[in-house]
Design a protein around this motif. Sequence first.
Motif, PDB file in Angstrom:
ATOM      1  N   ASP A  53       0.846  -1.189   0.000  1.00 32.54           N
ATOM      2  CA  ASP A  53       0.000   0.000   0.000  1.00 32.54           C
ATOM      3  C   ASP A  53       0.885   1.245   0.000  1.00 32.54           C
ATOM      4  O   ASP A  53       2.116   1.145  -0.112  1.00 32.54           O
ATOM      5  N   GLU A  54       0.284   2.404   0.148  1.00 35.90           N
ATOM      6  CA  GLU A  54       1.043   3.648   0.051  1.00 35.90           C
ATOM      7  C   GLU A  54       1.986   3.856   1.237  1.00 35.90           C
ATOM      8  O   GLU A  54       2.852   4.744   1.198  1.00 35.90           O
ATOM      9  N   THR A  55       1.866   3.027   2.288  1.00 37.96           N
ATOM     10  CA  THR A  55       2.792   3.112   3.424  1.00 37.96           C
ATOM     11  C   THR A  55       3.781   1.951   3.436  1.00 37.96           C
ATOM     12  O   THR A  55       4.457   1.724   4.440  1.00 37.96           O
ATOM     13  N   ALA A  56       3.857   1.210   2.347  1.00 39.09           N
ATOM     14  CA  ALA A  56       4.823   0.124   2.137  1.00 39.09           C
ATOM     15  C   ALA A  56       4.507  -1.140   2.932  1.00 39.09           C
ATOM     16  O   ALA A  56       5.386  -1.979   3.137  1.00 39.09           O
ATOM     17  N   ILE A  57       3.262  -1.308   3.361  1.00 41.52           N
ATOM     18  CA  ILE A  57       2.825  -2.529   4.026  1.00 41.52           C
ATOM     19  C   ILE A  57       2.222  -3.471   2.981  1.00 41.52           C
ATOM     20  O   ILE A  57       1.432  -3.034   2.134  1.00 41.52           O
ATOM     21  N   PRO A  58       2.579  -4.766   3.013  1.00 41.89           N
ATOM     22  CA  PRO A  58       2.018  -5.696   2.020  1.00 41.89           C
ATOM     23  C   PRO A  58       0.495  -5.735   2.044  1.00 41.89           C
ATOM     24  O   PRO A  58      -0.128  -5.707   3.113  1.00 41.89           O
ATOM     25  N   LEU A  59      -0.089  -5.786   0.848  1.00 46.62           N
ATOM     26  CA  LEU A  59      -1.538  -5.874   0.718  1.00 46.62           C
ATOM     27  C   LEU A  59      -2.029  -7.244   1.141  1.00 46.62           C
ATOM     28  O   LEU A  59      -1.284  -8.231   1.139  1.00 46.62           O
ATOM     29  N   GLU A  60      -3.294  -7.312   1.516  1.00 46.01           N
ATOM     30  CA  GLU A  60      -3.909  -8.603   1.813  1.00 46.01           C
ATOM     31  C   GLU A  60      -3.951  -9.441   0.537  1.00 46.01           C
ATOM     32  O   GLU A  60      -3.998  -8.927  -0.577  1.00 46.01           O
ATOM     33  N   GLY A  61      -3.961 -10.760   0.719  1.00 42.94           N
ATOM     34  CA  GLY A  61      -4.037 -11.650  -0.419  1.00 42.94           C
ATOM     35  C   GLY A  61      -2.688 -12.242  -0.764  1.00 42.94           C
ATOM     36  O   GLY A  61      -1.659 -11.917  -0.155  1.00 42.94           O
ATOM     37  N   PRO A  62      -2.663 -13.124  -1.763  1.00 43.31           N
ATOM     38  CA  PRO A  62      -1.430 -13.827  -2.119  1.00 43.31           C
ATOM     39  C   PRO A  62      -0.451 -12.912  -2.841  1.00 43.31           C
ATOM     40  O   PRO A  62      -0.822 -11.833  -3.330  1.00 43.31           O
ATOM     41  N   PRO A  63       0.814 -13.327  -2.938  1.00 42.83           N
ATOM     42  CA  PRO A  63       1.796 -12.557  -3.717  1.00 42.83           C
ATOM     43  C   PRO A  63       1.358 -12.408  -5.167  1.00 42.83           C
ATOM     44  O   PRO A  63       0.633 -13.245  -5.713  1.00 42.83           O
ATOM     45  N   HIS A  64       1.816 -11.333  -5.791  1.00 43.12           N
ATOM     46  CA  HIS A  64       1.488 -11.053  -7.184  1.00 43.12           C
ATOM     47  C   HIS A  64       2.536 -11.661  -8.109  1.00 43.12           C
ATOM     48  O   HIS A  64       3.735 -11.637  -7.798  1.00 43.12           O
ATOM     49  N   ALA A  65       2.084 -12.174  -9.240  1.00 38.77           N
ATOM     50  CA  ALA A  65       3.012 -12.693 -10.244  1.00 38.77           C
ATOM     51  C   ALA A  65       3.779 -11.540 -10.873  1.00 38.77           C
ATOM     52  O   ALA A  65       3.230 -10.470 -11.132  1.00 38.77           O
ATOM     53  N   ALA A  81      17.803 -11.113 -16.989  1.00 40.20           N
ATOM     54  CA  ALA A  81      18.513  -9.875 -16.660  1.00 40.20           C
ATOM     55  C   ALA A  81      17.877  -8.675 -17.362  1.00 40.20           C
ATOM     56  O   ALA A  81      17.621  -8.694 -18.565  1.00 40.20           O
ATOM     57  N   GLN A  82      17.610  -7.631 -16.559  1.00 39.77           N
ATOM     58  CA  GLN A  82      17.035  -6.386 -17.064  1.00 39.77           C
ATOM     59  C   GLN A  82      17.758  -5.211 -16.410  1.00 39.77           C
ATOM     60  O   GLN A  82      18.125  -5.268 -15.233  1.00 39.77           O
ATOM     61  N   PRO A  83      17.958  -4.103 -17.153  1.00 42.99           N
ATOM     62  CA  PRO A  83      18.474  -2.900 -16.490  1.00 42.99           C
ATOM     63  C   PRO A  83      17.503  -2.426 -15.422  1.00 42.99           C
ATOM     64  O   PRO A  83      16.287  -2.395 -15.631  1.00 42.99           O
ATOM     65  N   ILE A  84      18.018  -2.038 -14.263  1.00 46.68           N
ATOM     66  CA  ILE A  84      17.160  -1.596 -13.170  1.00 46.68           C
ATOM     67  C   ILE A  84      16.298  -0.410 -13.596  1.00 46.68           C
ATOM     68  O   ILE A  84      15.135  -0.293 -13.206  1.00 46.68           O
ATOM     69  N   GLY A  85      16.852   0.468 -14.417  1.00 43.56           N
ATOM     70  CA  GLY A  85      16.132   1.668 -14.806  1.00 43.56           C
ATOM     71  C   GLY A  85      15.202   1.512 -15.989  1.00 43.56           C
ATOM     72  O   GLY A  85      14.492   2.462 -16.342  1.00 43.56           O
ATOM     73  N   ALA A  86      15.147   0.318 -16.586  1.00 45.26           N
ATOM     74  CA  ALA A  86      14.365   0.158 -17.817  1.00 45.26           C
ATOM     75  C   ALA A  86      12.885   0.449 -17.618  1.00 45.26           C
ATOM     76  O   ALA A  86      12.216   1.012 -18.496  1.00 45.26           O
ATOM     77  N   ARG A  87      12.356   0.085 -16.427  1.00 49.46           N
ATOM     78  CA  ARG A  87      10.911   0.244 -16.186  1.00 49.46           C
ATOM     79  C   ARG A  87      10.627   0.951 -14.868  1.00 49.46           C
ATOM     80  O   ARG A  87       9.491   0.917 -14.382  1.00 49.46           O
ATOM     81  N   ILE A  88      11.638   1.595 -14.311  1.00 51.42           N
ATOM     82  CA  ILE A  88      11.482   2.181 -12.987  1.00 51.42           C
ATOM     83  C   ILE A  88      10.582   3.420 -12.995  1.00 51.42           C
ATOM     84  O   ILE A  88      10.101   3.858 -11.953  1.00 51.42           O
ATOM     85  N   ARG A  89      10.322   3.984 -14.181  1.00 52.56           N
ATOM     86  CA  ARG A  89       9.408   5.128 -14.296  1.00 52.56           C
ATOM     87  C   ARG A  89       8.150   4.757 -15.086  1.00 52.56           C
ATOM     88  O   ARG A  89       7.478   5.620 -15.639  1.00 52.56           O
ATOM     89  N   ALA A  90       7.843   3.465 -15.094  1.00 60.90           N
ATOM     90  CA  ALA A  90       6.625   3.003 -15.769  1.00 60.90           C
ATOM     91  C   ALA A  90       5.391   3.526 -15.034  1.00 60.90           C
ATOM     92  O   ALA A  90       5.414   3.770 -13.820  1.00 60.90           O
ATOM     93  N   ASP A  91       4.318   3.712 -15.792  1.00 59.88           N
ATOM     94  CA  ASP A  91       3.050   4.145 -15.208  1.00 59.88           C
ATOM     95  C   ASP A  91       2.389   2.933 -14.563  1.00 59.88           C
ATOM     96  O   ASP A  91       1.504   2.290 -15.127  1.00 59.88           O
ATOM     97  N   ASP A  92       2.859   2.604 -13.355  1.00 58.58           N
ATOM     98  CA  ASP A  92       2.436   1.394 -12.663  1.00 58.58           C
ATOM     99  C   ASP A  92       2.131   1.761 -11.220  1.00 58.58           C
ATOM    100  O   ASP A  92       2.918   2.456 -10.555  1.00 58.58           O
ATOM    101  N   ALA A  93       1.004   1.289 -10.694  1.00 63.81           N
ATOM    102  CA  ALA A  93       0.574   1.678  -9.348  1.00 63.81           C
ATOM    103  C   ALA A  93       1.596   1.269  -8.297  1.00 63.81           C
ATOM    104  O   ALA A  93       1.847   2.003  -7.331  1.00 63.81           O
ATOM    105  N   GLN A  94       2.208   0.101  -8.461  1.00 64.99           N
ATOM    106  CA  GLN A  94       3.176  -0.357  -7.468  1.00 64.99           C
ATOM    107  C   GLN A  94       4.492   0.419  -7.546  1.00 64.99           C
ATOM    108  O   GLN A  94       5.118   0.690  -6.515  1.00 64.99           O
ATOM    109  N   ILE A  95       4.905   0.805  -8.733  1.00 65.30           N
ATOM    110  CA  ILE A  95       6.088   1.670  -8.858  1.00 65.30           C
ATOM    111  C   ILE A  95       5.820   3.003  -8.170  1.00 65.30           C
ATOM    112  O   ILE A  95       6.688   3.562  -7.479  1.00 65.30           O
ATOM    113  N   ARG A  96       4.591   3.511  -8.297  1.00 64.85           N
ATOM    114  CA  ARG A  96       4.255   4.772  -7.632  1.00 64.85           C
ATOM    115  C   ARG A  96       4.278   4.610  -6.115  1.00 64.85           C
ATOM    116  O   ARG A  96       4.742   5.498  -5.391  1.00 64.85           O
TER     117      ARG A  96
END
Length: 360
Positions: A214-226, A237-252
């Motif tokens: 969640d927005e306070t860095a506590i794991p959400l209820e439910g199973p782990p996400h794929a 292997a992927q560059p760390i920065g390749a998707r670090i600014r993706a429009d993704d709720a978890q990255i935010r």
Amino acid sequence: MTDEARITRNVFGTLPDGREVERVTLRGAGGFEARIITYGAALQALLVPDAQGRVDDIVLGHDDLLSYLLLRKYFGATVGRYANRIAKARFTLDDQDVRLEANDGAHALHGGPDGFDRKLWQIVATEGGAQPSVTMLYVSPDGEANYPGRLDVRVTYQLTGPMELAITFSARTTRATVVNLTNHSFFNLDGLAAGTGILDHRLTLAADHYLAIDETAIPLEGPPHAVEGTPFDFREAQPIGARIRADDAQIRCGRGYDHNFCLREGSGVRFAARLESPRSGRAMELLTDQPGLQIYSGNYIDATVSGKGRVYRQSDAICLEPQVWPDAPNRPDFPSARLLPDEVYRHETVYRFSIAGGAA
């Protein structure tokens, strides 16, 4: 190299109460060297040769004790009693409500406001020879930070190969409690002298799932996400920065990567991650017996702290922290962090360095 030259001890600084902080240096081959201080049982420096044979320090930290005291950033520290977060700074153990000291909003982080990273550890053993080591001890009183049980904790740093550092934790308790220890080093395989960040480092993880937060860095209820189809897929292997600014709720939520990756199940010490720098040619494999690996891409390093001759900025380094999953004391569906008086907590992690292909 003589046995005496493989391990040395000196005074790193003095605490305000007059107690001395020591630094132990373990020396391997080709300039490989680990320096550990007794304040926080921290890895203060790690010197590793690059593809050209140049040796540089690859972990963030400070050259003086006062800087560690003034600003708590966990650089290289041994973190506990509970690494990562416990939601709302409380959990139930054997029908007893345990209330901790909150230090991350409403939550308890890395042992609370005065965790193991703020303690002076005692050197109880050193060994020379081909695999030099140092073992440090901290005794956490029953009720410290409101955790139940006296906890006797040992951490051993040992050079187990020409360019290999092993960190082993063990702990015993007098009462049922929870324990989750880790090392909190910030790595930059370019070397600190290069002045570059880690977004071009290539990362591989032995993880098919991660914990959404969640927005306070506590794991959400439910199973782990794929991880498949997300910016969290590092199975190749992927560059760390390749998707670090993706429009993704978890990255935010994490302002980048600040998530626990659920390592593939297995017994004993096993492959968990590989980090490579195309610039220096350094590569690091991480092996561990822990069920999780917290990946933190340095999102909150904001140029308010400096060390080792440079100002530290966002994404200057990455943390790979083997551990039990965050908030496990409140999550019976997670791997357990429970420790009983007739048990011994054990955690072993190995950092194995080599030279990758394609170095500049």
